[in-house]
Design an enzyme around this catalytic site. Structure first.
Site, PDB file in Angstrom:
ATOM      1  N   CYS A   4      16.853  30.006  67.656  1.00  0.00           N
ATOM      2  CA  CYS A   4      18.243  30.126  67.205  1.00  0.00           C
ATOM      3  C   CYS A   4      19.158  30.500  68.374  1.00  0.00           C
ATOM      4  O   CYS A   4      18.966  31.537  69.025  1.00  0.00           O
ATOM      5  CB  CYS A   4      18.348  31.172  66.099  1.00  0.00           C
ATOM      6  SG  CYS A   4      20.046  31.521  65.591  1.00  0.00           S
ATOM      7  N   ASP A  30      34.214  32.060  71.455  1.00  0.00           N
ATOM      8  CA  ASP A  30      33.693  30.712  71.282  1.00  0.00           C
ATOM      9  C   ASP A  30      33.847  29.940  72.586  1.00  0.00           C
ATOM     10  O   ASP A  30      34.874  30.068  73.262  1.00  0.00           O
ATOM     11  CB  ASP A  30      34.464  30.007  70.153  1.00  0.00           C
ATOM     12  CG  ASP A  30      33.777  28.762  69.658  1.00  0.00           C
ATOM     13  OD1 ASP A  30      33.616  27.810  70.460  1.00  0.00           O
ATOM     14  OD2 ASP A  30      33.404  28.721  68.478  1.00  0.00           O
ATOM     15  N   HIS A  46      18.883  37.670  61.774  1.00  0.00           N
ATOM     16  CA  HIS A  46      19.119  36.264  61.453  1.00  0.00           C
ATOM     17  C   HIS A  46      19.229  36.031  59.947  1.00  0.00           C
ATOM     18  O   HIS A  46      18.365  36.416  59.178  1.00  0.00           O
ATOM     19  CB  HIS A  46      18.003  35.378  62.005  1.00  0.00           C
ATOM     20  CG  HIS A  46      18.253  33.928  61.751  1.00  0.00           C
ATOM     21  ND1 HIS A  46      18.978  33.151  62.624  1.00  0.00           N
ATOM     22  CD2 HIS A  46      17.924  33.132  60.715  1.00  0.00           C
ATOM     23  CE1 HIS A  46      19.065  31.928  62.130  1.00  0.00           C
ATOM     24  NE2 HIS A  46      18.439  31.884  60.976  1.00  0.00           N
ATOM     25  N   HIS A  96      23.111  30.154  61.765  1.00  0.00           N
ATOM     26  CA  HIS A  96      23.023  31.611  61.844  1.00  0.00           C
ATOM     27  C   HIS A  96      24.367  32.070  61.286  1.00  0.00           C
ATOM     28  O   HIS A  96      25.415  31.621  61.772  1.00  0.00           O
ATOM     29  CB  HIS A  96      22.847  32.055  63.299  1.00  0.00           C
ATOM     30  CG  HIS A  96      22.687  33.536  63.473  1.00  0.00           C
ATOM     31  ND1 HIS A  96      21.551  34.075  64.033  1.00  0.00           N
ATOM     32  CD2 HIS A  96      23.488  34.573  63.185  1.00  0.00           C
ATOM     33  CE1 HIS A  96      21.674  35.398  64.085  1.00  0.00           C
ATOM     34  NE2 HIS A  96      22.862  35.728  63.576  1.00  0.00           N
ATOM     35  N   HIS A  98      27.759  33.303  60.682  1.00  0.00           N
ATOM     36  CA  HIS A  98      28.797  33.713  61.612  1.00  0.00           C
ATOM     37  C   HIS A  98      30.166  33.499  60.981  1.00  0.00           C
ATOM     38  O   HIS A  98      30.331  32.672  60.102  1.00  0.00           O
ATOM     39  CB  HIS A  98      28.703  32.957  62.949  1.00  0.00           C
ATOM     40  CG  HIS A  98      28.809  31.477  62.863  1.00  0.00           C
ATOM     41  ND1 HIS A  98      27.793  30.663  62.390  1.00  0.00           N
ATOM     42  CD2 HIS A  98      29.823  30.644  63.212  1.00  0.00           C
ATOM     43  CE1 HIS A  98      28.167  29.399  62.460  1.00  0.00           C
ATOM     44  NE2 HIS A  98      29.399  29.358  62.937  1.00  0.00           N
TER      45      HIS A  98
END
Length: 116
Positions: A4, A30, A46, A96, A98
């Site tokens: 991941c 980002d 996770h 994952h 977010h």
């Protein structure tokens, strides 16, 4: 998870521009921002998405971190958007959990650009 991307970022195995971190969450900018401020917040543990059985305590910590990130980035007074995509149909690109914290300029009609 060993493969991941976001787990590797949270573990420090992949470099990132850290904005905020505590025992449970990690926030970083980002690499392909859609707004002047575009920060991702992830739980360190996770979970694939909001569709997983994410404990409410973790969800609360993620959203509390969003408020802290907005303040750290100086967008708390002007306004910001929080987005979380859950699943393929929602265009989730990293599996994952977010959230995206977006801001730094006025948003137009409320139709976000592709935010994955």
């Amino acid at each position: 998870m060993d493969d991941c991307l976001f787990c590797k970022i949270a573990a420090g195995d992949i470099p990132s521009n850290k904005v905020y971190e505590d025992d449970d969450v990690y926030a970083f900018d980002d690499i392909s921002p859609m707004m002047p401020v575009h920060t991702l917040i992830i739980p360190k543990e996770h979970y694939d998405s909001l569709n997983d059985d994410v404990p409410e305590e973790i969800l609360g910590k993620v959203f509390a971190a969003a408020r802290k990130v907005a303040k750290l980035k100086g967008i708390d007074a002007s306004g910001f958007r929080i987005v979380s995509n859950a699943g393929e149909d929602a265009m989730q690109s990293v599996h994952h959990l977010h959230v995206h914290v977006l801001g730094g300029e006025a948003m137009n009609d409320g139709s976000p650009k592709k935010i994955g």
